[in-house]
Scaffold this active site. Sequence first.
Site, PDB file in Angstrom:
ATOM      1  NE  ARG A  35     -12.078 -12.214 -22.407  1.00 34.64           N
ATOM      2  CZ  ARG A  35     -10.808 -11.842 -22.398  1.00 34.64           C
ATOM      3  NH1 ARG A  35      -9.889 -12.631 -22.893  1.00 34.64           N
ATOM      4  NH2 ARG A  35     -10.468 -10.679 -21.898  1.00 34.64           N
ATOM      5  CE  LYS A 197       5.599   0.722 -16.349  1.00 38.22           C
ATOM      6  NZ  LYS A 197       6.300   0.320 -17.549  1.00 38.22           N
ATOM      7  N   GLY A 353      -8.590  -7.248 -16.715  1.00 37.07           N
ATOM      8  CA  GLY A 353      -8.309  -8.651 -16.432  1.00 37.07           C
ATOM      9  C   GLY A 353      -7.976  -8.929 -14.978  1.00 37.07           C
ATOM     10  N   GLY A 376      -8.733  -2.914 -21.784  1.00 38.97           N
ATOM     11  CA  GLY A 376      -8.296  -1.786 -22.608  1.00 38.97           C
ATOM     12  C   GLY A 376      -9.465  -1.082 -23.272  1.00 38.97           C
TER      13      GLY A 376
HETATM   14  P1  AMP Z   1      -1.952  -2.709 -15.212  1.00 34.17           P
HETATM   15  O1  AMP Z   1      -1.619  -3.707 -16.267  1.00 34.17           O
HETATM   16  O2  AMP Z   1      -1.395  -1.348 -15.437  1.00 34.17           O
HETATM   17  O3  AMP Z   1      -3.420  -2.692 -14.844  1.00 34.17           O
HETATM   18  O4  AMP Z   1      -1.177  -3.201 -13.897  1.00 34.17           O
HETATM   19  C1  AMP Z   1      -1.388  -4.449 -13.296  1.00 34.17           C
HETATM   20  C2  AMP Z   1      -0.153  -4.826 -12.544  1.00 34.17           C
HETATM   21  O5  AMP Z   1       0.163  -3.826 -11.608  1.00 34.17           O
HETATM   22  C3  AMP Z   1      -0.288  -6.109 -11.742  1.00 34.17           C
HETATM   23  O6  AMP Z   1       0.479  -7.104 -12.346  1.00 34.17           O
HETATM   24  C4  AMP Z   1       0.242  -5.732 -10.368  1.00 34.17           C
HETATM   25  O7  AMP Z   1       1.166  -6.677  -9.854  1.00 34.17           O
HETATM   26  C5  AMP Z   1       0.952  -4.419 -10.625  1.00 34.17           C
HETATM   27  N1  AMP Z   1       1.031  -3.596  -9.406  1.00 34.17           N
HETATM   28  C6  AMP Z   1       0.026  -3.223  -8.609  1.00 34.17           C
HETATM   29  N2  AMP Z   1       0.472  -2.525  -7.555  1.00 34.17           N
HETATM   30  C7  AMP Z   1       1.814  -2.436  -7.677  1.00 34.17           C
HETATM   31  C8  AMP Z   1       2.845  -1.851  -6.896  1.00 34.17           C
HETATM   32  N3  AMP Z   1       2.568  -1.210  -5.752  1.00 34.17           N
HETATM   33  N4  AMP Z   1       4.116  -1.962  -7.341  1.00 34.17           N
HETATM   34  C9  AMP Z   1       4.397  -2.609  -8.486  1.00 34.17           C
HETATM   35  N5  AMP Z   1       3.464  -3.186  -9.264  1.00 34.17           N
HETATM   36  C10 AMP Z   1       2.188  -3.114  -8.873  1.00 34.17           C
END
Ligand code: AMP
Length: 396
Positions: A35, A197, A353, A376
């Site tokens: 960065r 999510k 990230g 984000g």
């Molecule tokens: P986000 O912050 O929404 O981009 O999500 C990133 C996180 O999603 C990472 O820490 C991953 O460990 C988690 N992740 C990815 N695939 C899965 C899964 N199948 N079940 C639970 N967590 C997950």
Amino acid sequence: MKTVDDFNFKGKTALVRVDFNVPLDENGIVTDPTRIRRAKPTILKILNDGGKAVLMSHLGRPKGRDEKLSLKHIVPAVEKELGVPVHFSPEISGPVAEKAAKDLPFGQVLLLENLRFDPREKKGDPGFARELARLGDIYVNDAFGTAHRAHASTAVIARYFPGRKAAGHLLASETNTIQKLLTEARHPVTAIIGGAKVSSKIGVLENLLNVVDNLIIVGGMAFTFLKALGYPTGNSLVEDDYVETARNILEKAKTNNIRLLLPVDVVAADRFAPDAQTRIVPADNIPDGWMGLDIGPKTREQIARVVNQSKTVLWNGPAGVFEMEPFAEGTVAIARALAEATKNGAFTVVGGGDSVAALEKYGLAGKVSYVSTGGGAMLEMLEGKELPGIKALEEE
Ligand code: AMP
């Protein structure tokens, strides 16, 4: 929107919002200076014109003053990357900071203490913004990673610099790249969206349906979609409140004639742990007591094929729980597929990230067309939203 190239900084003090939210180890040493490196062209343009630069950034999420998150720790790294003397002001604003900015020789840099030590930063407090504004003649924003926040230093401050505000090179290139992706990408366009999510990515998914030819959904969020299709998902991460939303997105994809791909097989585990028992199961039949933690080999192949046939590829979010080695393969496969497609002439953009960390871990960051410093911020731009940091630069 004006950029730093529209100004001559000779004899001027530039007040530059940078994103130096870099990772530190337990001894306060910067472990990844990316960065800092990405802000270098903007800072050098100011210094080479004969100006000086007062840099302001946040680091981490402090609640009040917190020695561990002091920006003084990163001064040696900033000095090393920029190759010029870097002074430090232990005060963010007020008389001490003002004197430090005034005494700063031209051609040199002053770094202010962590903006978030002052609670007024995140509140977007105009009084704090006005105090900061006293530290420079021209305001420059090069912090794309926080451009989606309406904080004092990222947006509110701009109103105190009518006709004297500019985007830095990084902010401008991030914005141009994403705009180009949304409006003039070469087809076929494929987006791969992963992460935990659905709830945090609905807006992006909906807007992407107006842009892409192929939408690939992976990561934890895929299971809410699999549930929407009526498949058993075992103990996988499912957001029950969003099953209906997922169903609507599936419908809209069909109406728009977009190919929406979900995993066809998954790496299932008997518990959420690196030493869990694992087995590959079809995505439409995850057994009771098992949870999908990564995409399976057939899905990896399918994604590689689609990516390979695309002229433009966007990727944001991991395909599985890549922090645990047994569930990292899907994310690695996507990183490799993008590198391969880039070699064959596709334009590939990666943000977020986790995805960027995965690229770096496997030495592939230099093998895609563009790595965004914004997770984000990138997602909000892809949603079609106007970012407060960019809007503030566009206003008179
Ligand atoms: P986000 O912050 O929404 O981009 O999500 C990133 C996180 O999603 C990472 O820490 C991953 O460990 C988690 N992740 C990815 N695939 C899965 C899964 N199948 N079940 C639970 N967590 C997950």
